[in-house]
Design an enzyme around this catalytic site. Structure first.
Site, PDB file in Angstrom:
ATOM      1  CG  HIS A  33      -4.271  -1.640  -0.988  1.00 23.47           C
ATOM      2  ND1 HIS A  33      -4.870  -0.411  -1.030  1.00 23.47           N
ATOM      3  CD2 HIS A  33      -3.861  -1.814   0.283  1.00 23.47           C
ATOM      4  CE1 HIS A  33      -4.807   0.152   0.165  1.00 23.47           C
ATOM      5  NE2 HIS A  33      -4.198  -0.685   0.988  1.00 23.47           N
ATOM      6  CE  LYS A  85      -7.429  -1.352   2.294  1.00 19.19           C
ATOM      7  NZ  LYS A  85      -7.507  -0.218   3.219  1.00 19.19           N
ATOM      8  CB  SER A 100      -0.947  -0.008   1.197  1.00 16.86           C
ATOM      9  OG  SER A 100      -0.215  -0.096   2.392  1.00 16.86           O
TER      10      SER A 100
HETATM   11  N1  PMP Z   1      -4.705  -5.389   4.979  1.00 17.70           N
HETATM   12  C1  PMP Z   1      -4.140  -4.448   4.219  1.00 17.70           C
HETATM   13  C2  PMP Z   1      -3.033  -4.837   3.292  1.00 17.70           C
HETATM   14  C3  PMP Z   1      -4.602  -3.122   4.268  1.00 17.70           C
HETATM   15  O1  PMP Z   1      -4.054  -2.175   3.520  1.00 17.70           O
HETATM   16  C4  PMP Z   1      -5.670  -2.814   5.156  1.00 17.70           C
HETATM   17  C5  PMP Z   1      -6.279  -1.418   5.224  1.00 17.70           C
HETATM   18  N2  PMP Z   1      -5.464  -0.395   5.523  1.00 17.70           N
HETATM   19  C6  PMP Z   1      -6.197  -3.818   5.940  1.00 17.70           C
HETATM   20  C7  PMP Z   1      -5.712  -5.102   5.824  1.00 17.70           C
HETATM   21  C8  PMP Z   1      -7.292  -3.532   6.908  1.00 17.70           C
HETATM   22  O2  PMP Z   1      -8.502  -3.518   6.246  1.00 17.70           O
HETATM   23  P1  PMP Z   1      -9.772  -2.804   6.894  1.00 17.70           P
HETATM   24  O3  PMP Z   1      -9.605  -1.347   6.644  1.00 17.70           O
HETATM   25  O4  PMP Z   1     -10.914  -3.406   6.172  1.00 17.70           O
HETATM   26  O5  PMP Z   1      -9.763  -3.135   8.345  1.00 17.70           O
END
Ligand code: PMP
Length: 397
Positions: free
Chosen positions: A214, A244, A186
């Site tokens: 992502h 997302k 990310s």
């Molecule tokens: N895994 C990854 C790779 C993420 O980027 C994120 C979100 N920032 C999450 C898990 C967490 O997901 P959520 O926002 O649905 O809790």
């Protein structure tokens, strides 16, 4: 009255964070989190949201959510295993499994929750986990919770992964060994080398775990990074988030039926935390139906991402190793990066700075997340503002 110890702890640590410029100031939105947002009464081009396909504000999802509220109410009323499982939870899980081309799926209340749930339901203190050094915080916490030995490998370094997998296997110390990676990272927008990871996993009999938060809705015409590489039957855990590209909230694991059955009886957030709300479930179902029926939104996302990336590169900005819509604009120095983001904001673009310790020292960047919902006019305006600020601050000529 709070205890003296707590007061002292909080004062010292908050001052420390503020002194280092690491105290998060949160700007509340006075609008929906769409391609344009309103903050402090000012309209801004939004390049900071994970709402990749614009579904968070889609009228079809809103309608589905409203109908579900009418029929089921606002809360599920219990954890899944008591009586919080609605028929639509099961429908969502079936649709997720089809979407990911797996036998079954299980939904959780968030992606974060899902990593906490799934890793510790399978791995324990007699096991080892090979984890990419840039994996998301929720993976790191999930690994810690499992109490397995965590062996970090250098980011996307397949030589390092192979050497560490071999060493772990040959040590004979561990019952099970897992390799775990983000599908798309990310901070840089680069894609995990899944074909090589799968080969190494098959050579050393590793459990494979891909968090595609992502990549889902983005790669593989929307089906994700695993599909992008044609590896659907060679990955044990496919993790996704509903927050997302899907535009709602929630997380899920897709995989073999036995694995999902195990998670339903052993993963703690499923057993001990109230189920996803009816509105979240119904809106997520609608989003998956839309993604399955047409790749139009996905194509629009890529078209916009390519447009923004080309525009930034033409202006002379460094966008790093991005292979996805996540587009870092690397400025370098931490203070300069924060100032850059502030000036973008003043001129009408909301794009957050990301600096050490989230990314390595000297690689501060402003991260841009274009979406299917942006118009070319919005992106042109954002690029014009980037050009002005870039020249003002000597980042470009
Ligand atoms: N895994 C990854 C790779 C993420 O980027 C994120 C979100 N920032 C999450 C898990 C967490 O997901 P959520 O926002 O649905 O809790």
């Amino acid at each position: 009255m709070s205890s003296k110890q707590l007061e002292q702890f909080l004062t010292e640590n908050l001052e420390d964070l503020k002194g280092k410029g690491l105290y998060n100031v949160i700007d509340p939105l006075q609008s929906a989190n769409g391609p344009m947002i309103t903050i402090n009464g000012k309209s801004l081009i939004n390049l900071s949201s994970n709402n990749y396909l614009g579904l968070a504000t889609d009228s079809r999802l809103k309608k589905a959510a409203a109908e579900a509220v009418e029929r089921y109410g606002v809360g599920a009323g219990a954890v899944r295993t008591i009586n919080g499982t609605l028929d639509i939870h099961l429908e969502l899980e079936e649709k997720l499994a089809k979407f990911k081309q797996t036998e079954a799926a299980i939904a959780y209340q968030s992606g974060f929750n899902c990593n906490m749930a799934a890793i510790s339901a399978v791995m324990d203190k007699n096991d080892a986990i090979l984890s990419d050094e840039l994996n998301h915080a929720s993976i790191i916490d999930g690994c810690r919770l499992s109490r397995a030995k965590i062996i970090r490998f250098n980011h996307s370094d397949m030589k390092d992964l192979r050497a560490k997998a071999k060493e772990a296997k040959e040590s004979g110390q561990y019952n099970k060994i897992m390799v775990i990676t983000d599908g798309v990272f990310s901070m840089d927008g680069d894609i995990a080398k899944l074909p090589e990871i799968v080969e190494i996993a098959e050579e050393f009999d590793l459990i494979t775990y891909v968090d595609d938060a992502h990549g889902s809705g983005v790669l593989g015409k929307g089906a994700g990074t695993v599909k992008h590489f044609g590896l659907s039957d060679r990955i044990d855990f496919q993790i996704g988030t509903l927050s997302k590209a899907i535009g709602v909230v929630g997380g899920y694991v897709a995989g073999k039926r036995d694995l999902i059955d195990w998670l339903k009886v052993r993963s703690r957030p499923f057993l001990f935390s109230t189920a996803l709300t009816p509105a979240d479930v119904a809106a997520s179902i609608k989003a998956i139906e839309l993604l399955t029926a047409s790749s139009e939104l996905n194509e629009r996302l890529w078209d916009n991402a390519d447009y923004l990336k080309e525009g930034l590169q033409k202006l002379g900005f460094d966008i790093g190793n991005s292979e996805t819509p996540i587009t870092p604009c690397i400025i370098g120095d931490e203070v300069k990066t924060q100032e850059f983001s502030k000036r973008l904001n003043e001129k009408g673009v909301y794009a957050k700075s990301i600096v050490f310790p989230t990314v390595p020292k000297g690689t501060g960047r402003v991260r841009n997340m274009p979406s299917a919902a942006h118009t070319k006019a919005m992106l042109d305006e954002a690029l014009a503002i980037y050009e002005t600020v870039g020249k003002e601050m000597g980042v470009i000529q």
